[in-house]
Scaffold this active site. Sequence first.
Site, PDB file in Angstrom:
ATOM      1  N   ASP A 197      10.174   5.362 -10.072  1.00  0.00           N
ATOM      2  CA  ASP A 197       9.783   5.914 -11.373  1.00  0.00           C
ATOM      3  C   ASP A 197      10.440   7.264 -11.641  1.00  0.00           C
ATOM      4  OD1 ASP A 197       8.259   3.709 -11.779  1.00  0.00           O
ATOM      5  OD2 ASP A 197       6.338   4.749 -11.943  1.00  0.00           O
TER       6      ASP A 197
ATOM      7  N   SER B   4       0.821  -1.213   0.000  1.00  0.00           N
ATOM      8  CA  SER B   4       0.000   0.000   0.000  1.00  0.00           C
ATOM      9  C   SER B   4       0.852   1.259   0.000  1.00  0.00           C
ATOM     10  CB  SER B   4      -0.939  -0.056   1.209  1.00  0.00           C
ATOM     11  OG  SER B   4      -1.870   0.986   1.195  1.00  0.00           O
TER      12      SER B   4
ATOM     13  N   LYS C 180      -0.440  -4.206  -3.362  1.00  0.00           N
ATOM     14  CA  LYS C 180      -1.750  -3.679  -2.974  1.00  0.00           C
ATOM     15  C   LYS C 180      -1.876  -2.264  -3.517  1.00  0.00           C
ATOM     16  CE  LYS C 180      -4.768  -2.449   0.907  1.00  0.00           C
ATOM     17  NZ  LYS C 180      -4.930  -1.030   0.536  1.00  0.00           N
TER      18      LYS C 180
END
Length: 548
Positions: free
Chosen positions: A306, A295, A320
């Site tokens: 990224d 999460s 998740k």
Amino acid sequence: MTKMNRILLLIFASLISIAAAATENKVDEYRQVRDGITRLGVVYRELSSGYVDEINPDLILRAGIDGMLSKLDPYTVYLDKQEASDFDVMASGKYGGIGVEMGLRGPERELTVMSVFDGYPAAQSGMRVGDVLLQVDSNKTTGWSTGKASTFLRGAPNTPIVVTVRRSGTKESVLRFEMKRAQIEVQEVAYSGIIDDSTGYIRLVRFGHNAKRDLAIAIDSLLSKGMKRCILDLRQNPGGLLNSAIDVSQEFLNGNDLIVSTRGRDSMDVQEFRSFHAPHFTGPMAVLVDEGSASASEIVAGALQDQDRAIILGSRSFGKGLVQTIRRLPGEVSLKMTTAKYYTPSGRLIQKTDYFHGVDSIADVGKKYFSRNGRLMSAHGGITPDVEIAAAKPSAMVTELLRSGHIPAFVNEYLSNLGSNKKQRSVDESMLSKFQDFLKTKGFSVPLEIDAEWIAIKDWLQKKNHATDTSPQLESVGQVIDTERASIWNNNRNELIRLLSIETTAWYEGNRGRYRAAMERDTVVSKATELLKQPQRIRELLATKSAQ
């Protein structure tokens, strides 16, 4: 009528048709819900009037709600008063209590004090790590879960409480502590410190209300000690609040960098969350993740990966990628409901399992995602590390010791027997030998694959009255087995010393000491530390490369 007017008329007619169809569908949906509620009421009426035993309305209601929600994802759940209160603690970052962390330890799964927070009532009263909780006020704790214990230990600040514990030692004793609850501030950073001259380490264990505050304090402290490189450890961090994940990410990203986006049921319902201030720390970074990172942990790791801001090390994270919203309901209960999915800056959906359509994964197939530097990113659910380091699997013997709780039980008894005037911070041969003796008193032996068969053979020979005739052979085989057990013990010696050292440190310093001792003996942390000292290697890892 002009051509343009005819086109506008057709568009208007189409919109009316679509709206009418949507309205009709909504009416059908409402009708289905109304009919379903009617059927539910009829079933309950029949049960309440004709079932063989008395019906508990609250129990039946909870079962009905849980049954309905079981058809959705596992994160959409009904929260009773206590469960809703636990969420409130995470959201507010504080609660009324005595300042202890409880866990279930040993074969009997006894409620045991895992950590005592400095400066709070439990520490001031004299409670210790290893104390077994027997009673809270007049309520005995037999069969309690940690959640139920929290219900009784927590309360409004300044309210009185009496806690009864059992303490191990040369002679076990029962102690009674009278105190008043205080407001406890939740600590999200379990440990931070300098590993070497300039590498800082931060263990963030949850994303609650205080995550940004505690992280900022840790960064400032480490910078004052000369931190130039940083390891952010998110292993076994199950996540928490979306806002806290965004706040934590902003401590390391540039202003206006995209952190995460969320998309709801409506394809047009897209929200982007960006960093809106300069980073708190700009040096080289490594983020540690494993299968227990989920999460909010994955939001942070995904954003830093990224944006090519950090090297990710460890093993693939949980996967998740669902956002939950709390809806308050009458009666101090709540509905925690999945309302959106979240995506990393490159557009990757981190959710691994498709709970909605009964397939293993909802990772996009065939699509390609690229980092800021143009790296082709892995999109198979979860966060795939840039440097994968498989977690060491404990041996059968160590697994059994961890399951049984014998290690903390021994440390608690051993250190208690030393007395207050003597302290032992390291594990020596004498302590290791006494640990073996302790295990014998508990009936523990190093597990072997042949154990079940060996017991069965001896039992069979005994029943057939062959035990005496075959005793030399049995003794010979027994010696071979004992030799094998001794060999396994010696092969695990270093791991046993590591685990005993961690628990010994925790006995003196609580959970903070436990995390510090674990970090100092952690191979993943060691590899991350070495990697951060190699700028060229980091540049290579963050450069454009082929798919993983």
